[in-house]
Each structure stands twice: as C-alpha cells, then as structure tokens.
Design an enzyme around this catalytic site. Structure first.
Site, PDB file in Angstrom:
ATOM      1  N   SER A 238       0.862  -1.187   0.000  1.00  0.00           N
ATOM      2  CA  SER A 238       0.000   0.000   0.000  1.00  0.00           C
ATOM      3  C   SER A 238       0.893   1.230   0.000  1.00  0.00           C
ATOM      4  O   SER A 238       2.118   1.119   0.030  1.00  0.00           O
ATOM      5  CB  SER A 238      -0.896   0.004   1.232  1.00  0.00           C
ATOM      6  N   LYS A 239       0.259   2.387   0.008  1.00  0.00           N
ATOM      7  CA  LYS A 239       1.021   3.635  -0.075  1.00  0.00           C
ATOM      8  C   LYS A 239       2.030   3.785   1.062  1.00  0.00           C
ATOM      9  O   LYS A 239       2.996   4.520   0.931  1.00  0.00           O
ATOM     10  CB  LYS A 239       0.065   4.819  -0.079  1.00  0.00           C
ATOM     11  N   ARG A 240       1.776   3.094   2.168  1.00  0.00           N
ATOM     12  CA  ARG A 240       2.729   3.170   3.285  1.00  0.00           C
ATOM     13  C   ARG A 240       4.115   2.692   2.854  1.00  0.00           C
ATOM     14  O   ARG A 240       5.116   3.059   3.436  1.00  0.00           O
ATOM     15  CB  ARG A 240       2.281   2.274   4.436  1.00  0.00           C
ATOM     16  N   HIS A 241       4.161   1.856   1.837  1.00  0.00           N
ATOM     17  CA  HIS A 241       5.442   1.274   1.417  1.00  0.00           C
ATOM     18  C   HIS A 241       6.128   2.093   0.337  1.00  0.00           C
ATOM     19  O   HIS A 241       7.103   1.667  -0.238  1.00  0.00           O
ATOM     20  CB  HIS A 241       5.227  -0.155   0.908  1.00  0.00           C
TER      21      HIS A 241
END
Ligand code: GLU
Length: 465
Positions: A238-241
């Site tokens: 996800s965008k966290r990565h």
C-alpha cells in the site's frame, strides 16, 4: 498465431498500480510469447467510482511500459444490452430468480444465521417464488446446491469448494444494473478468453464465476492466479510502502525498462538472472516459473535496476528524456552543448533521470553563485595565476576532444609545476559552481571553448571582488 487469448481488465477507479501493471505485463508476455491475442477491457460498471481520467491514466501507463494490446479497449459500460439479455436468458431457463427480500429482511436473516453459528449466506427465500409482485427486486443466480466447484489453477494447482458454501449471487441490482462477477463471465466468454490470468484476490470470484459459465453454456477458461505483492513488512502493498502508482516512478526518473524488469521479478524467476530486456522476457516467460508465494516489493532493487539501465542505455535516447525534464524545469537546452555528449558524462553517476537532469544543469546554465566553501578554498586570490594560464591554454586550444583537452592540461601542469589535483578543483568550481561533477576533462570537452573561457574569465573577475 496461436489461439491463446488473454486479457487485462482494469477497473478505472484510480491510477495503474504496481500489482495491476504486473498482471498486465504477465498477460502481455504470454500473448507475445505464444503469438496469441492480448485484449484490453475497461471494467467501468461502477459508475460512481469510474472516471475517464483513470482510463487515460491506465492507457498512458500501459503505453509507457510498452504493453500494447491487440484488441480493445472494450468498455463494459457499452455492453449493457448484452448483459441484460443474458439475465433474461437465465431467468427464462429458471437458472436465476427475482429476489424481493428487502435490505432489512436480509440483515435480519444474516444476524439470525450468525447467532445460530451458521454462515451469513442468503437463505434462498425467493428461490422457488413464482409470483411477481410489483416491488423492487434483484436477480440472483441459482448456484448449484450440491456437489462442488473445482478447477486446476495454472499457478496454485487444484482448488475445490463445496457448492453449499456458495451464495446465490446477485447478478442484477434493483436499479437494473448487472454486477461485476456476472459481466466478467459474459465478457471473458464472449471475447473468447481462454486463459484468465489475474491477481489471487480473485480466487473467491473464480469459484463463483465457474457455475455461471456453465449455466450460460460457455466453455470454462483456464485460470492462473498470481500471488499478491507485499511490502517489506509482509503486509499487503500500500502507499505506506512508497509510491504504488507506476507513473509516479516515471516522474521520479525511472525508465520503463527498469520498471518492466522489476515487475516481472515480483513473482517470476529464471534461475539467478536479474536483468531481462522485454525481448528476453518474451522468450523466457512462462507460468511454470511463477512462484506460489507472494512477491515482496523492494524499492532499492528497483533503483538498482534503474541505475543499470541508465548506465547501459543509449545516450541519445536518454538525452531526449533528460532534455524533456530540463525544459520542464525551465532550462533551455537548445543553445547548449550536445545532449548526447552531456549524458555520456553522467551515465556512470546517476541512478535516475531526475538525478541526471540535476547533474546536467550546469552544462546549460553558467553558475550564478559559487558554492561558498568551495570558492573560499579553490577560487581565492592565490588562484589567479592558474586561472590566467587556464584561460590562455584553453583559449588557444582548437581541438576540444578528450585528447586535445588532456594535452592542454598537460601543458598547463608543465608550465605551472602544479599537479592536476591542485588545478582540477579550481576549474571545476569555475565551470560548474561546485565540487561535484563528471571528470573535468569531460566537462571541458563538452562545454567547448567559448563557454569554458567565458566561465573561467568570470571566475577570475570574481577573485578581485
Ligand atoms: N476489474 C477487476 C479489477 O480491476 C479485475 C477483474 C478480473 O481480472 O477478472 O480488479
């Protein structure tokens, strides 16, 4: 030509993300390798979330990656008549039924089922109903209640579910619109798709779709479900990565061949090899070497690949891409040195096109100010003699090749008795404004006499300020 027909079927509810791009790539590679047909279908039945902007973004990203398709794009929103006729067909054959249960009824049933430890499935109240009251209804598919549904996944092997586990799926909503699982079946069948390769988040859909193929009298295609992609923490990507949009990597200065090479290794391997051109992939790609475990997204590896493709890329092509970036930053490159030559001096030092453009700027814009520390050390009063010598020799030089420049520096070293280590930093600060740049002979040769002498004179003049 083989008769393999595969497809990529994105929902245009956002940009093309890493996972979608990998699915598209795998389909493209299989079609290319077997000289089959690659179909693009835009699944835009979710009217509220689908946008033209997302369609454009997806098409643009596929184009950037070089994933050309043979048929399409087909839009599901243009195929409603077909879907409706298939709903009627199933109703007529008694393979689907109108369900008048209200959302409140359904909620109550669900809660009751959960309380008694059962599964929250539709209980079949309207299955055998024959009246047609004047009330809103959905159409449900009569999922077989006995036996099981099974298929042999080309990646995961045999998968079986008991049919009693499956719900009577809604195939048409109260507003008359068909639902996702139903239209996918119709489209894949009508488009002659004989291998459905998609993410493994669709396995649950596949077992629901297979009975519909059968009910509609279609041949069931083969399926291959690709394991999902995780972040370094083993959670779903996800965008966290980091960025998950393919095109954001383009903006960050990545080359499409690096992205393709990276994507293919998220799930597929060929021995210990890491570097694959598209042509290699078309030759080597096969579902046999797609692993069963999830791929882990590793931005460092993507950067490493990008560095490789920048180092080994065609300087003329890279030059065009860097020129675009610089122009976008308001740097005019037309009157400057030859872009291909500029790029050649930077290929060994840049990991991205953006870094390369940053490193190339000084070729097109004379330093306005010098790096303060560097100027104090290398452009002080003591350097005026060296600067004068440089101006004289480099001003007289006509052969601005690497060899010519090297010869001129040799003459300057002989005449001044100074080693290159004493002269080089002064030249570098004068020409580039700082202490980091490609090799100094390269810089001089690429900038050419007029610019070199002009910048050296300006540096000399700055000493007396
Ligand atoms: N439209 C679906 C999605 O974007 C894919 C459907 C499919 O591949 O069957 O997730």
């Amino acid at each position: 030509m083989s008769d393999l027909r595969v497809r990529f079927a994105p929902s245009p509810t956002g940009y093309l993300h890493i996972g979608g791009a990998r699915t598209a790539l795998f389909n493209y590679l299989l079609a290319q390798k077997q000289q089959g047909t690659f179909v693009l279908r835009i699944e835009d039945t979710d009217v509220e979330r689908s946008t033209q902007e997302s369609v454009d973004a997806i098409l643009q990203a596929m184009d950037w990656l070089g994933l050309s398709y043979d048929e399409g794009p087909f839009y599901q929103s243009e195929r409603y008549d077909l879907y409706k006729s298939k709903v009627s067909e199933l109703l007529d054959k008694g393979l689907a039924y109108r369900c008048y249960c209200t959302p409140e009824d359904l909620n109550a049933k669900r809660e009751a089922a959960m309380k008694s430890g059962g599964k929250p499935r539709y209980d079949g109240t309207c299955r055998e109903r024959t009246d047609q009251p004047d009330m809103p209804f959905v159409v449900r598919f009569k999922t077989p209640q006995e036996g099981n549904t099974s298929f042999v996944d080309r990646i995961k092997g045999a998968i079986t579910v008991e049919n009693e586990e499956l719900d009577d799926l809604i195939i048409q909503r109260t507003d008359g619109n068909p639902t996702y699982n139903f239209v996918v079946v119709i489209d894949d069948a009508e488009m002659g798709i004989n291998l459905v390769l998609r993410g493994d988040d669709h396995v649950n859909n596949t077992v629901r779709q297979i009975p519909m193929y059968k009910a509609l009298g279609y041949e069931v295609p083969e399926f291959a479900h690709v394991p999902m992609i995780l972040g370094a923490d083993k959670k779903r990507l996800s965008k966290r990565h980091g960025a998950t949009s393919v095109m954001v990597y383009r903006e960050m200065g990545y080359l499409p061949e690096a992205m393709v090479n990276y994507l293919v290794r998220l799930g597929w391997s060929s021995g210990d090899e890491e570097i694959f051109s598209m042509d290699d992939l078309i030759e080597k790609f096969s579902l046999d070497n797609v692993g069963r475990s999830a791929g882990v997204f590793n931005p460092d590896k993507l950067l490493w690949l990008n560095e490789h493709y920048i180092k080994t890329g065609d300087p003329q092509r890279l030059g065009g891409l860097v020129a675009e970036l610089l122009e976008g930053q308001g740097v005019s490159v037309n009157d400057g040195p030859d872009m291909t030559a500029v790029v050649t001096t930077l290929q060994d030092r840049a990991k991205t096109l953006v870094e390369m453009a940053d490193g190339a700027r000084f070729y097109f814009e004379a330093p306005v100010i010098y790096d303060e520390k560097a100027a104090a050390k290398f452009l002080n009063e003591e350097k005026s003699g060296v600067l004068e010598l440089l101006i004289k020799h480099l001003g007289e030089l006509t052969d601005y090749t690497l060899e010519g420049v090297e010869g001129a520096f040799k003459a300057i070293m002989d005449e001044s008795g100074l080693k290159l280590g004493k002269i080089g930093p002064t030249v570098r600060v004068a020409l580039t404004g700082g202490t980091v740049s490609p090799g100094i002979y390269d810089v001089v040769a690429v900038l050419g006499r007029d610019v070199v002498v002009g910048r050296l004179q300006k540096a000399l003049a700055s000493l007396s300020i």
